[in-house]
Scaffold this active site. Structure first.
Site, short mmCIF file in Angstrom:
data_model
loop_
_atom_site.label_atom_id
_atom_site.label_comp_id
_atom_site.label_asym_id
_atom_site.label_seq_id
_atom_site.Cartn_x
_atom_site.Cartn_y
_atom_site.Cartn_z
N SER A 1 0.80 -1.22 0.00
CA SER A 1 0.00 0.00 0.00
C SER A 1 0.84 1.27 0.00
O SER A 1 1.63 1.51 -0.89
CB SER A 1 -0.94 -0.04 1.19
N HIS A 2 0.70 2.07 1.06
CA HIS A 2 1.36 3.37 1.13
C HIS A 2 2.76 3.27 1.73
O HIS A 2 3.41 4.29 1.92
CB HIS A 2 0.51 4.30 1.99
N ASP B 1 -2.09 6.70 -3.37
CA ASP B 1 -0.95 6.03 -2.74
C ASP B 1 -0.37 4.92 -3.60
O ASP B 1 -0.74 4.75 -4.77
CB ASP B 1 -1.36 5.48 -1.37
N ASP C 1 -0.79 1.70 -3.99
CA ASP C 1 -1.65 0.76 -4.72
C ASP C 1 -2.97 1.39 -5.16
O ASP C 1 -3.87 0.68 -5.63
CB ASP C 1 -1.91 -0.49 -3.88
N ASP D 1 -5.51 2.92 -3.57
CA ASP D 1 -6.80 2.88 -2.88
C ASP D 1 -7.03 4.09 -1.97
O ASP D 1 -8.15 4.36 -1.56
CB ASP D 1 -7.00 1.56 -2.13
N ARG D 2 -5.95 4.84 -1.66
CA ARG D 2 -6.14 6.01 -0.78
C ARG D 2 -6.23 7.29 -1.60
O ARG D 2 -5.78 7.34 -2.75
CB ARG D 2 -4.96 6.13 0.18
N LYS E 1 -11.34 0.42 -0.94
CA LYS E 1 -11.39 1.86 -1.07
C LYS E 1 -10.75 2.22 -2.41
O LYS E 1 -9.99 1.43 -2.97
CB LYS E 1 -10.70 2.54 0.10
#
Ligand code: G16
Length: 540
Positions: free
Chosen positions: A112-113, A276, A278, A280-281, A375
């Site tokens: 992710s982030h 981010d 991947d 999703d944010r 998300k």
């Protein structure tokens, strides 16, 4: 040929809030990734001959693990693997592909982030057939399997050519390499008024979307600059790089400071956003107006009906417990339910599947809807653009009007990163023990009215989840919450969430508005004494 390779359990392959996340060097140990992937497959039933979606955010080690996962999927009996060119899929696009292709599930390779590169982080998670992160029961099973694994199955077939669209075969299993963007773009076209957004850009409205050298670059170029006609150059840092260009792909005010500074300057565009690692944010910043993720959720809920995909209204909304209560006020006005879940997108899945909610979000920069089961960063950007195009007002005007009618939930998160894990755990135990005696304690003039360790009962599947964060509520609804992060890879990250509602004083500086509560939060937990930290590492 299919081989069965002997292996032995590794310590600590426990999936956290969002799958298994560790340093790249940990994943590079012989058989480490293989062990976890086999433990996932061993925890699934009935997938023989079915489809598995495989994609990742392009971070360092992505390609190698995609090839390994394909070979293991073939050896374990999947009938088809769907992956995207370069093995690149944003997490929401992967969720959509699972749903659209009616796949059995998907493996998403991402941390992710978290930072990438050889010294950065890597991650593996499993998403179920609904497109959402595996529920607790499943991740517990995967973890249990990692503790007793003795062998894994893998094909010794050749690598799949990930750079060419098309179909190939390995051990009788079909591999399809598809375009990462087109299906996702089609879905966005069904939800948003692309013509209205095009007209907005034609009128001279300017946007800057910072893809942070991560997965959303190609999506941003194709949708914002391509389909919607934003001027070339609106998407910056749009080429995914294995180390994210040496940056930390976390769209917050610290790591997207350049964007923030630009948005606060006279020469800045009308609308700024970032996503981010991947995809999703999301981070949303208007000209001279940062929008907190909690406020963004509330604003999107209040205005979603302006987008075609949500024109019929919302069935309900949900937020994670530490997310501010701003959206609760919108739900009350709309006469719909607002659910409070533990941190982690997986807890929204059942509510979305049951049609009980349409929109949901978290303070950690995640917002989404029933269009996928993750998300979705770019989705949030497009919904904002749709609302701006329809309301013909600036972000700052929309935010100020919202506060004027609902009041303002001042909100901040203080993170203490890489603290000693034992000290952090001890602090949580100390707080838990203190819960019964907190009532009546004061933060400035405010007294504590209730305190608990948040527990969740899922009304859809009947499951219960305990110990989801220490929650201290004051008589006016203000809150102080303590939680240990489930996504860090070094030591422990203590998160302290602070929230205060004001119906009239709408223009205060956030930290000043929260200062009594912040002092209280640090004092009763003894953060400085217990962790040795006088100040948080990151304040958002
Ligand atoms: C993951 C989950 C989110 C959750 C976040 C919490 O985010 O998908 O639903 O809010 O973790 O992180 P922490 O436990 O560190 O507070 P992501 O974007 O890392 O997948």
């Amino acid at each position: 040929m299919i081989k069965t390779v002997p292996t032995k359990p590794f310590e600590g392959q426990k999936p956290g809030t969002s799958g298994l996340r560790k340093k790249v060097s940990v994943f590079q140990q012989a058989y480490y990734a293989e062990n976890f992937i086999q433990s996932i497959f061993d925890g699934l039933e009935g997938f023989k001959g079915k489809t598995l979606v495989i994609g990742g955010d392009g971070r360092y080690f992505n390609r190698e693990v995609i090839q390994t996962t394909i070979r293991m999927a073939a050896a374990n009996g999947f009938g088809r693997v769907l992956t995207a060119k370069g093995g690149l899929l944003s997490t929401p696009a992967a969720s959509h592909l699972i749903r659209k292709s009616k796949a059995f599930g998907g493996i998403i390779l991402s941390a992710s982030h978290n930072p990438g590169g050889p010294d950065g982080d890597f991650g593996i998670k499993y998403n179920a057939g609904n497109g959402g992160p595996a529920p607790e029961k499943m991740t517990e099973q995967f973890f249990a399997n990692t503790k007793k694994i003795s062998s894994y199955k893998i094909s010794d077939g050749a690598d799949c050519n990930l750079d060419k669209l098309g179909t190939s075969k390995i051990e009788g299993m079909t591999i399809e390499v598809v375009d990462p963007v087109s299906d996702y773009q089609k879905l966005m076209e069904t939800l948003f008024d692309f013509d209205a957004i095009k007209t907005l850009f034609k009128s001279g409205f300017r946007v800057r979307f910072d893809a942070m050298h991560a997965i959303t670059g190609p999506y941003g170029h194709a949708i914002l600059e391509g389909a919607l006609g934003a001027p070339k150059g609106s998407v910056v840092n749009g080429t995914p790089l294995p180390d994210f260009g040496g940056h930390h792909p976390d769209p917050n005010l610290v790591h997207a400071k350049e964007l923030y500074d630009l948005m606060m300057s006279a020469s800045g565009p009308d609308f700024g956003a970032a996503s981010d690692g991947d995809g999703d944010r999301n981070l949303i910043i208007g000209k001279n107006q940062f929008v907190t993720p909690s406020d963004s959720l509330a604003l999107l809920a209040a205005n979603a009906h302006l987008a075609p995909g949500y024109a019929k209204g919302l069935a309900g909304v949900a937020r994670s417990m530490p997310t501010s209560c701003a959206v609760d006020r919108v739900a009350a006005k709309l006469g719909i339910k607002c659910f409070e879940t533990p941190t982690g997108w997986k807890f929204f899945g059942n509510l979305l599947d049951a049609g009980m909610i349409t929109l949901c979000g978290e303070e950690s920069a995640g917002t989404g809807s029933n269009h996928v089961r993750e998300k979705d960063g770019l989705w949030a950007v497009l919904l904002w653009l749709n609302i701006l195009a329809k309301r013909q007002q600036s972000v700052v005007e929309i935010v100020r009007e919202h506060w004027a009618s609902y009041g303002r939930n001042y909100y901040s998160r203080h993170d203490y990163e890489e603290v000693d894990a034992e000290a952090a755990n001890k602090m949580m135990v100390f707080l838990r023990d203190k819960l019964p005696n907190l009532k009546g304690e004061k933060a400035g003039a405010l007294a504590v009215s209730a305190a608990d360790d948040f527990a969740y009962h899922d009304i859809v599947d009947g499951s219960n989840t305990a110990n989801q964060g220490i929650r201290i509520v004051f008589e006016d609804g203000s809150r102080v919450i303590y939680r240990l992060s489930g996504t860090g890879t070094a030591g422990a990250t203590l998160r302290v969430y602070v929230e205060k509602y004001e119906s009239k004083n709408l223009g205060l500086e956030t930290q000043a508005a929260l200062s009594d509560l912040i002092g209280f939060a640090r004092g009763i937990a003894g953060i400085a004494e217990r962790t040795g930290r006088m100040e948080p590492t990151v304040i958002t």
